[in-house]
Each structure stands twice: as structure tokens, then as C-alpha cells.
Write a protein that holds these residues in place. Sequence first.
Motif, short mmCIF file in Angstrom:
data_model
loop_
_atom_site.label_atom_id
_atom_site.label_comp_id
_atom_site.label_asym_id
_atom_site.label_seq_id
_atom_site.Cartn_x
_atom_site.Cartn_y
_atom_site.Cartn_z
N VAL A 144 33.76 26.90 -27.11
CA VAL A 144 35.12 26.37 -27.23
C VAL A 144 35.19 24.96 -26.63
O VAL A 144 35.79 24.06 -27.21
N ALA A 145 34.56 24.77 -25.48
CA ALA A 145 34.59 23.45 -24.82
C ALA A 145 33.88 22.40 -25.67
O ALA A 145 34.36 21.27 -25.79
N HIS A 146 32.76 22.77 -26.28
CA HIS A 146 32.05 21.83 -27.16
C HIS A 146 32.92 21.43 -28.36
O HIS A 146 32.98 20.26 -28.71
N GLN A 147 33.58 22.41 -28.96
CA GLN A 147 34.42 22.14 -30.13
C GLN A 147 35.55 21.18 -29.80
O GLN A 147 36.03 20.44 -30.66
N SER A 148 35.98 21.19 -28.53
CA SER A 148 37.09 20.33 -28.11
C SER A 148 36.63 19.04 -27.44
O SER A 148 37.46 18.30 -26.91
N ASP A 149 35.34 18.79 -27.46
CA ASP A 149 34.77 17.62 -26.78
C ASP A 149 35.18 17.54 -25.31
O ASP A 149 35.45 16.46 -24.78
N ASP A 150 35.23 18.70 -24.66
CA ASP A 150 35.60 18.77 -23.25
C ASP A 150 34.32 18.76 -22.41
O ASP A 150 33.82 19.79 -21.98
N GLU A 151 33.81 17.55 -22.20
CA GLU A 151 32.53 17.40 -21.50
C GLU A 151 32.61 17.84 -20.04
O GLU A 151 31.60 18.28 -19.48
N ASN A 175 53.09 17.61 -19.63
CA ASN A 175 52.71 16.66 -20.66
C ASN A 175 51.60 15.78 -20.09
O ASN A 175 51.86 14.73 -19.51
N ILE A 176 50.36 16.24 -20.22
CA ILE A 176 49.24 15.46 -19.72
C ILE A 176 48.46 14.91 -20.91
O ILE A 176 48.49 15.49 -22.00
N ASN A 177 47.75 13.81 -20.69
CA ASN A 177 47.03 13.17 -21.77
C ASN A 177 45.60 12.88 -21.30
O ASN A 177 45.30 11.80 -20.80
N ILE A 178 44.72 13.88 -21.46
CA ILE A 178 43.32 13.72 -21.06
C ILE A 178 42.39 13.75 -22.28
O ILE A 178 41.18 13.92 -22.15
N GLY A 179 42.98 13.62 -23.47
CA GLY A 179 42.17 13.59 -24.68
C GLY A 179 41.88 14.95 -25.27
O GLY A 179 41.09 15.06 -26.21
N ILE A 180 42.50 15.98 -24.73
CA ILE A 180 42.35 17.35 -25.25
C ILE A 180 43.77 17.87 -25.46
O ILE A 180 44.56 17.89 -24.51
#
Length: 156
Positions: A124-131, A3-8
Amino acid sequence: MSNINIGIDKKERSEIAEGLKKLLADTYTLYLQTHNFHWNVTGVRFRELHLMFEEQYMELAIAVDDIAERVRTLDVAAPGTYKEFSKLSSIHEVDGVPNATEMIEVLLVGHEKIIQTARDVLKVAHQSDDESTVSLVSDRMRIHEKTSWMLRASNK
């Protein structure tokens, strides 16, 4: 997954990690090919290619670690066996020892395949805002594009 919370969210992390696992497998397979060619290159261009392949495999070794650690950061297990890599990789191994010109062509195809895999991960990373993944994969693409150019220039 923890259960991690990194915004994704968990589903997005999983999708990104699946793409990164393919990128990792491609990178490791290319690392192995490049190292093999470093050991086995012969001919009048031996020294030039031996040193160039060494620079390339050393850079790929660092990349493998960076990609695997990003997969782990997303809380997914990173693949780490030949069996897993062979299932995930789009890069095919060659039989025997090709001549120097063929080695360059094989490596060029491998770098171009990694660029294609990286483009898929970027979407996929862009769609998830995973900078963080975008940054890592963009850097990898830039390196593989430059290496592709150098390999093409070496075979003219």
C-alpha cells in the motif's frame, strides 16, 4: 483528519495508517510476549535466553513508538489499548508459561507474522509513493527477518 498536504491524499493516508495500525498491534503483542518470556524463562539456557529476550523486547519497545508516531504523522489516531490491539493483531497470546524451547517457537511465529503484516503495508505504501512508511516498514522487516533467523538458530 486535518487538512495536511504531504503529497499523499487523505484516502491513501487512511489506507496506509490502517495497515500500520495492524503492524503496531502485532508489534505491541510480540513486545508483551517477549517481555513475559524474559521474566519467566527457566532452565539451563536461562541466562542466554533471558538476555536475548531482553534485547528483543527493548528493540520492540522503540519500534512501537516509531510505528505509532508514523500513524500520527499520517493524521490518524494510533490505537493504544489492549482491547484495540487484540482486535487488530494477528499474533495470538499463549496460555501459561511454555518451556524455553516453546518460547522460542512462539516468538519465531510472532516475528514471521509481523513480516507478513509488514509486506502488506509495504504494498500500500509503495502504491502511494509513501517513501517514509516504506523506509520504516522495510527497516522493521529486516530486523524481524534477522531475529527470526537468530531464533531458529537458537532452537537447533
